[in-house]
Design a protein around this motif. Structure first.
Motif, short mmCIF file in Angstrom:
data_model
loop_
_atom_site.label_atom_id
_atom_site.label_comp_id
_atom_site.label_asym_id
_atom_site.label_seq_id
_atom_site.Cartn_x
_atom_site.Cartn_y
_atom_site.Cartn_z
N LYS A 1 2.56 6.38 7.69
CA LYS A 1 2.27 6.82 9.05
C LYS A 1 2.76 5.78 10.05
O LYS A 1 2.74 4.58 9.78
N LYS A 2 3.19 6.27 11.21
CA LYS A 2 3.76 5.40 12.23
C LYS A 2 2.81 4.28 12.61
O LYS A 2 3.20 3.12 12.76
N GLU A 3 1.51 4.60 12.74
CA GLU A 3 0.53 3.59 13.17
C GLU A 3 0.25 2.55 12.09
O GLU A 3 -0.31 1.48 12.37
N ASN A 4 0.63 2.86 10.84
CA ASN A 4 0.37 1.92 9.73
C ASN A 4 1.53 0.99 9.43
O ASN A 4 1.37 0.01 8.69
N ILE A 5 2.71 1.27 9.98
CA ILE A 5 3.90 0.46 9.67
C ILE A 5 3.69 -1.02 10.02
O ILE A 5 4.09 -1.90 9.25
N PRO A 6 3.07 -1.38 11.17
CA PRO A 6 2.88 -2.82 11.48
C PRO A 6 2.05 -3.57 10.46
O PRO A 6 2.11 -4.79 10.40
N TYR A 7 1.25 -2.84 9.64
CA TYR A 7 0.35 -3.51 8.69
C TYR A 7 0.85 -3.43 7.25
O TYR A 7 0.17 -3.87 6.33
N ILE A 8 2.04 -2.88 7.06
CA ILE A 8 2.49 -2.60 5.69
C ILE A 8 2.76 -3.87 4.89
O ILE A 8 2.67 -3.88 3.66
N PHE A 9 3.08 -5.00 5.58
CA PHE A 9 3.37 -6.25 4.87
C PHE A 9 2.16 -7.18 4.78
O PHE A 9 2.29 -8.32 4.36
N ASN A 10 0.98 -6.71 5.21
CA ASN A 10 -0.22 -7.54 5.14
C ASN A 10 -0.72 -7.65 3.71
O ASN A 10 -0.78 -6.64 2.98
N ALA A 11 -1.08 -8.86 3.32
CA ALA A 11 -1.60 -9.07 1.96
C ALA A 11 -2.98 -8.43 1.81
O ALA A 11 -3.78 -8.41 2.76
N PHE A 12 -3.25 -7.92 0.63
CA PHE A 12 -4.54 -7.34 0.24
C PHE A 12 -4.91 -6.10 1.07
O PHE A 12 -6.06 -5.72 1.13
N ARG A 13 -3.93 -5.54 1.78
CA ARG A 13 -4.22 -4.35 2.58
C ARG A 13 -3.32 -3.21 2.14
O ARG A 13 -2.11 -3.37 2.05
N ARG A 14 -3.90 -2.07 1.91
CA ARG A 14 -3.13 -0.90 1.52
C ARG A 14 -3.31 0.16 2.59
O ARG A 14 -4.43 0.56 2.90
N VAL A 15 -2.21 0.60 3.17
CA VAL A 15 -2.28 1.62 4.21
C VAL A 15 -2.57 2.97 3.57
O VAL A 15 -2.27 3.21 2.40
N ASP A 16 -3.21 3.86 4.35
CA ASP A 16 -3.56 5.19 3.87
C ASP A 16 -4.37 5.08 2.57
O ASP A 16 -4.06 5.68 1.54
N GLU A 17 -5.45 4.27 2.63
CA GLU A 17 -6.22 3.92 1.44
C GLU A 17 -6.79 5.15 0.75
O GLU A 17 -6.82 5.23 -0.48
#
Length: 899
Positions: free
Chosen positions: A361-377
């Motif tokens: 999702k467009k709003e999740n792209i900025p967080y895609i490289f964050n450690a320990f975080r999975r977008v669209d959990e």
């Protein structure tokens, strides 16, 4: 109340700006109290008293409401109104009020910030100048005061302003010191926490790898047996789950290294085709198992060999491709590679991994490289993984100076693009690369032991019983005789009475660890295994550990968990060939790529190495197997490897265009990598450098050698081909089994018997290198003077001056060097030159033949690093003076000469 106020301003839990606001405001209130007696009217005193009360209320409200900036602004406005009133009522600039204007400036600077501070600072300046101007041009508006009261007010104000300012600064200094001390303490705690965290991750990796080694090893034994399809399927599932767990551990360890700054980028030469083949072989089967189409499009113009961190590039691409396969349920996964030439020896490569998966999702792209975080959990909760992969990829790309970006359409798929700049090693293009030509189907491949060695005897040292059992069972098919030891002490006891052909050594053992045991084994006075190859078989993973074991002198390194094929391949490379019976039916697997870190067991006892500035013919370098550590040549276009990336002729053309170029010795890190690499093929290194007072290469090599116990650095006392003569003699002695001490002593003796003199045609390069002044260069050019440079006690000195044109200078130089033929060793001569045509070289050869004919003459073009110092048209006759003890250096038994 005063005690409570002091407790507040020393409480570090309250913000520093809050405390400064309190201190500075209270100081200004004290200042207003001191100004009161200077007022000449009741109204003036009343205004100051009201202001004091107002300031107190402002401080209380602003702190309570947490509006410090608003309160400070209100008090500043109040001061801007009060000071003019006090100024004119107390007698203008003849009173003591002007000194108090300083407090207004101090208050603004210490309590306000940003644009607000700048505005009010300007207002303070304007108000002060306005008050002085009005008092000067309209003196009738200023209250009159006596000379005595003016002097008293002024003296009182100077003392009190100085006193209050000093008190204020002491408070502030004390606050800042406490804050700094607190920061240092917190920094120390954070560093200790990081060390503890790194130790935890390292220990966790080691401890978890040990049981995984048992699981994978015993599971492999099950798969080797005659089992039902159901049991085989279960075993394969166990194998897959174990490898997934191992991947998660590696990701966690990598992230820990990156955070602690211990992750290093190690650039090496690698084959692009081999890199893509390995990636294909790892990914396409996974894609096929999910019913996905795997495509690969590689730019055929990409160079066949590049220089970069092959391991990390592979890790980046495999992480991205695994991610693509993981999040794609149908469709395809595509790897595309294209390149673009950036400079003469540099290329920019784009790697694109495209999938037809669920996208982001467009709003999740900025967080895609964050450690320990999975977008669209919610949607991805059933997909395996920790969420570390993309974070590690991004940080590795940034460490290599590259960029990574992502384009994604939700439900349609994603494309990850990695951009990296790499150096070109081989200009030859890779050509057409297809999936069909590179993929290898291993499905259904059955285990077959690669060899048998019933007469071989090995020792396994490990404090864990399960590890000993697993390794023994994995090697059982080879029929090797295996002994085990559960400690370093037991290992040393066994090696006193038994000779082993190979030893597998664990590192982390109680009482005596593997490295300590290894050194004790090598120094064992009555031991039978002082020269036996030892492989570190340990759960300490990572490239830094590989370097550690290599430096310590181990013959190889294997990380647990280890497969039977990898164990067999490693031991096969170590065992004497006469003990091994190869199984011709066994398929050649790709495990060789996983044991590249191994050193050769049959290493040379002594390897002579040198620097690229030795100016020796490639034929002689190849004949004696002399590796060179390259110098650098730096120009406006960047730094180039001597002769590998920039040839002498190219450099001289560059300089002829009015641009600069100068040589640079390898750094300490360059020598460390060079020594570590060459120790994979030799037990000892003797590295011969250029004269130590001519270049920092000797000092850097000595510093690097401190990291190794078996590297000796020798100052040749010469440069160019005269240094090469010494290198050749040392290499010849090493080839004929001379000891390290004999070679070292002979090299030191030979320094006195080498003739090393160069005639310089153009002194421009000497001036550029800082060896002569501009005035001397102009003088030489004007009078056609050509200095003759000689090496004395490792220093470059002027040994004479020649005057005139080329023929005159060459004849005088050759005649002077070769006049006393009785003291010349005529076996070999190097005519080493820079930027000379064949006609001039022929003239020099004829002169040499006229005065002193040599048995063998080499016309040797200098390297770019040497040419950058001597310039075009320079040359030297480099030979040995007669020394009867040196004759054997150049002869091989059964032949007249070595060359």
């Amino acid at each position: 109340m005063i005690k409570k106020w002091f407790e507040i301003i020393t409480d570090h839990r309250i913000s520093l700006r809050d405390r400064m606001f309190r201190i500075v405001t209270v100081t200004c209130m004290v200042a207003l109290l001191l100004i009161m007696p200077m007022g000449r009217s009741v109204w003036n005193i009343l205004a100051l008293a009201v202001s004091l009360v107002a300031m107190g209320l402002i401080v209380k409200v602003s702190i309570k409401k947490e509006r410090i900036q608003t309160g400070a602004t209100a008090i500043t406005l109040l001061l801007l109104l009060l000071f003019p009133l006090s100024f004119f009522s107390a007698g203008g600039f003849y009173s003591g009020v002007p000194e108090w204007f300083v407090f207004c400036f101090i208050y603004v600077c210490l309590t306000l910030k940003g644009r607000r501070m700048a505005v009010f600072f300007v207002l303070c300046i304007a108000e002060t100048l306005l008050c002085y101007a009005v008092a000067f041009y309209f003196p009738e508006l200023t209250a009159q005061s006596t000379q005595q009261s003016s002097f008293f007010d002024s003296a009182f104000s100077v003392v009190m302003v100085g006193f209050l300012t000093s008190i204020l600064l002491m408070f502030l200094n004390q606050m800042y010191e406490k804050e700094n001390e607190l920061s240092r303490q917190q920094k120390k705690e954070i560093e200790e926490l990081n060390r503890a965290e790194n130790h935890f991750f390292s220990s966790m990796s080691h401890e978890i790898r040990t049981p995984i080694n048992t699981i994978i090893g015993l599971n492999e034994i099950i798969l080797r047996g005659d089992i039902s399809e159901e049991v085989a399927e279960n075993a394969r599932n166990i194998q897959g789950a174990s490898k997934l767990l191992l991947t998660l551990i590696n990701d966690t360890l990598d992230l820990s290294k990156i955070k602690s700054g211990k992750m290093e980028i190690v650039n090496v030469s690698y084959e692009t085709g081999a890199l893509f083949s390995e990636i294909v072989n790892m990914i396409w089967i996974k894609a096929r198992e999910k019913g996905l189409e795997f495509k690969i499009n590689v730019d055929p113009s990409i160079p066949s060999m590049l220089c970069g961190d092959e391991v990390r590039i592979k890790q980046i691409l495999i992480n991205l491709l695994n991610n693509a396969v993981k999040y794609t349920s149908e469709g395809s996964v595509t790897l595309s590679v294209r390149c673009e030439r950036q400079a003469l020896n540099r290329v920019r490569v784009w790697y694109a991994v495209e999938d037809t998966g669920q996208g982001v999702k467009k709003e999740n792209i900025p967080y895609i490289f964050n450690a320990f975080r999975r977008v669209d959990e919610e949607r991805n909760r059933y997909i395996e993984g920790t969420g570390l992969g993309l974070s590690i990829v991004q940080q590795l790309v940034e460490m290599m100076g590259g960029e990574i970006s992502v384009n994604s359409v939700y439900t349609k798929g994603s494309t990850f693009i990695v951009q990296l700049d790499q150096d070109i090693v081989e200009e030859k293009e890779l050509g057409t690369f297809t999936l069909a030509s590179r993929a290898k189907n291993r499905e259904g491949e059955q285990y077959k032991q690669s060899f048998e060695a019933p007469d071989a005897h090995i020792l396994i040292v490990d404090d864990n019983d399960m590890n000993l059992m697993v390794v023994s069972k994995l090697l059982s098919g080879t029929k090797i005789q295996i002994d085990t030891a559960k400690s370093g002490a037991e290992c040393l006891k066994l090696t006193q009475n038994h000779h082993y052909d190979c030893i597998l050594m664990d590192h982390m053992m109680p009482e005596m660890n593997g490295i300590e045991c290894f050194h004790a084994l090598r120094a064992q006075p009555v031991g039978l295994c002082q020269e036996v190859p030892v492989i570190a078989l340990t759960a300490n993973a990572g490239s830094d550990n590989q370097l550690l074991y290599r430096k310590e002198g181990f013959s190889g390194y294997l990380a647990k968990p280890v497969s039977g094929a990898l164990l067999e391949a490693a031991i096969l490379s170590i065992l004497p060939q006469e003990l091994v019976h190869l199984n011709k039916e066994a398929s050649q697997s790709d495990v060789e790529k996983d044991i590249l870190i191994f050193e050769q067991a049959k290493r040379r006892s002594i390897l002579v190495t040198t620097d690229s500035v030795c100016d020796l013919p490639s034929s002689l370098m190849s004949k004696f197997g002399i590796p060179v550590c390259p110098y650098y040549v730096r120009t406006e276009a960047g730094r180039f490897l001597d002769e590998q990336e920039l040839k002498a002729d190219e450099l001289l053309m560059h300089i002829a265009e009015g641009r600069e170029g100068y040589s640079q010795a390898p750094e300490v890190e360059d020598y460390e990598r060079f020594f570590a690499e060459k120790l994979t093929g030799a037990q000892n290194l003797i590295h011969i450098t250029m004269a130590k007072h001519v270049s920092v290469g000797y000092q850097n090599a000595c510093e690097a050698a401190k990291s190794f116990e078996n590297v000796t650095v020798i100052d040749s006392g010469h440069l160019s081909s005269s240094m090469g003569l010494i290198v050749l003699c040392a290499a010849y002695m090493a080839e004929h089994h001379a000891t390290k001490e004999d070679i070292t002593e002979s090299v030191k003796r030979m320094k006195r018997f080498i003739s090393s003199a160069f005639v310089i045609n153009d002194t421009h390069m000497l001036r550029q290198a800082g060896r002569i002044s501009k005035q001397i260069q102009v003088l030489c050019d004007s009078l056609l003077l050509h200095p003759v440079l000689k090496l004395r006690k490792s220093k470059l000195v002027v040994g004479g001056i020649k005057m005139g044109g080329f023929r005159r200078v060459a004849k005088s130089y050759v005649r002077q060097l070769l006049l006393d033929t009785r003291n010349i060793d005529r076996r070999i001569l190097f005519i080493t030159y820079s930027g000379m045509d064949e006609k001039k070289l022929k003239y020099i050869q004829d002169l040499v033949q006229q005065y002193c004919p040599f048995e063998r003459v080499y016309l040797q073009k200098s390297t770019s690093a040497i040419a950058s110092n001597c310039g075009p048209g320079s040359f030297g006759l480099l030979f040995m003076k007669r020394d009867d003890d040196a004759i054997s250096f150049f002869q091989v038994p059964g032949q007249d000469r070595a060359w």
